[in-house]
Motif scaffolding. Structure first.
Motif, PDB file in Angstrom:
ATOM      1  N   ASP A  69      -1.744   7.117  -2.362  1.00 22.10           N
ATOM      2  CA  ASP A  69      -0.958   8.350  -2.372  1.00 22.10           C
ATOM      3  C   ASP A  69      -1.045   8.980  -0.982  1.00 22.10           C
ATOM      4  O   ASP A  69      -2.082   8.873  -0.311  1.00 22.10           O
ATOM      5  CB  ASP A  69      -1.510   9.328  -3.413  1.00 22.10           C
ATOM      6  N   PRO A 120       7.605   4.129  -0.522  1.00 20.75           N
ATOM      7  CA  PRO A 120       7.706   4.095  -1.991  1.00 20.75           C
ATOM      8  C   PRO A 120       7.440   2.703  -2.573  1.00 20.75           C
ATOM      9  O   PRO A 120       6.688   2.569  -3.540  1.00 20.75           O
ATOM     10  CB  PRO A 120       9.152   4.548  -2.262  1.00 20.75           C
ATOM     11  N   MET A 121       8.009   1.670  -1.962  1.00 19.37           N
ATOM     12  CA  MET A 121       7.771   0.320  -2.456  1.00 19.37           C
ATOM     13  C   MET A 121       6.318  -0.097  -2.220  1.00 19.37           C
ATOM     14  O   MET A 121       5.695  -0.735  -3.069  1.00 19.37           O
ATOM     15  CB  MET A 121       8.712  -0.682  -1.789  1.00 19.37           C
ATOM     16  N   ARG A 138       3.727   1.802  -2.187  1.00 18.99           N
ATOM     17  CA  ARG A 138       2.875   2.455  -3.186  1.00 18.99           C
ATOM     18  C   ARG A 138       3.010   1.753  -4.535  1.00 18.99           C
ATOM     19  O   ARG A 138       2.029   1.584  -5.255  1.00 18.99           O
ATOM     20  CB  ARG A 138       3.241   3.934  -3.310  1.00 18.99           C
ATOM     21  N   GLU A 139       4.227   1.352  -4.863  1.00 21.62           N
ATOM     22  CA  GLU A 139       4.444   0.631  -6.117  1.00 21.62           C
ATOM     23  C   GLU A 139       3.658  -0.678  -6.133  1.00 21.62           C
ATOM     24  O   GLU A 139       3.098  -1.063  -7.150  1.00 21.62           O
ATOM     25  CB  GLU A 139       5.950   0.350  -6.269  1.00 21.62           C
ATOM     26  N   TRP A 140       3.572  -1.349  -4.993  1.00 22.53           N
ATOM     27  CA  TRP A 140       2.834  -2.613  -4.874  1.00 22.53           C
ATOM     28  C   TRP A 140       1.342  -2.384  -4.655  1.00 22.53           C
ATOM     29  O   TRP A 140       0.585  -3.330  -4.483  1.00 22.53           O
ATOM     30  CB  TRP A 140       3.377  -3.443  -3.720  1.00 22.53           C
ATOM     31  N   LYS A 141       0.914  -1.132  -4.583  1.00 20.54           N
ATOM     32  CA  LYS A 141      -0.481  -0.759  -4.354  1.00 20.54           C
ATOM     33  C   LYS A 141      -0.972  -1.119  -2.949  1.00 20.54           C
ATOM     34  O   LYS A 141      -2.169  -1.251  -2.702  1.00 20.54           O
ATOM     35  CB  LYS A 141      -1.423  -1.381  -5.400  1.00 20.54           C
TER      36      LYS A 141
END
Length: 193
Positions: free
Chosen positions: A166, A156-157, A159-162
């Motif tokens: 997905d 999750p982190m 993905r938040e940081w790119k």
């Protein structure tokens, strides 16, 4: 922590599989795309070299600058040998007393988390390079086993940081490594229908 494998040992095992892939990259493939859409082969080799150098500093509780990736391929005609030497130094740096303890880096993350981040790059990016350049790549099973749950927790982190895309679909009968690749956003079997 005593039951967990050492970061140093895992980095050495991952490097043993990564180095042949980097050595197998031919000059005529450097401009080719990779499964990491933002990187060509040349840029991904540069990124991976930057990681193995920068995370040596983290092992010593120092700092590393990841805001710009140097052109390691263009700057050093012996870039393949340099990658091998730096990967060896990375494992040695994480073997130093205290390397896995405390926190490090700009974000003051737990040292083992940083070690796992380096390990993930040494596990996944050789797969990217092998895919891009038509090479075979088989990850070390102990490295995969050590990272499966870690990657699930950090997803999750990331993905938040790119850093991860997905999640990709997980094929029937997927291996642990294929599930890990899918968690990072990679299609683990892009050539299958």
């Amino acid at each position: 922590m005593s039951d967990e494998p050492s970061i140093s040992g895992l980095l050495a095992a991952a490097s043993a599989r990564a180095v042949p892939v980097v050595r197998g990259v031919t000059d005529d493939r450097l401009g080719d795309p990779t499964p990491c859409a933002e990187y060509t082969v040349r840029e991904l080799v540069g990124h991976l070299t930057h990681v193995v150098v920068g995370f040596q500093a983290y092992a010593a509780k120092g700092q590393a600058d990841f805001s710009v990736t140097p052109d390691h391929v263009g700057e050093d005609p012996r870039w393949r040998e340099r990658f091998a030497a730096e990967a060896r130094k990375l494992a040695e740096a994480w073997a130093a007393p205290g390397a896995e303890e405390g926190t490090a880096g700009q974000l003051d993350l737990p040292a083992r988390t940083l070690g796992h981040m380096a390990l993930l790059d040494l596990l996944v990016h050789p797969w990217d390079l092998a895919r891009a350049t038509g090479q075979e790549y088989a990850p070390d099973p102990a490295v995969v086993d050590a990272l499966v749950q870690v990657v699930e927790r950090m997803a999750p982190m990331a993905r938040e940081w790119k850093a991860f895309g997905d999640p990709a679909p997980v094929p029937d009968g997927a291996t642990s490594f294929e599930r890990l690749l899918a968690t990072t956003g990679r299609d683990p079997r892009p050539d299958t229908v």
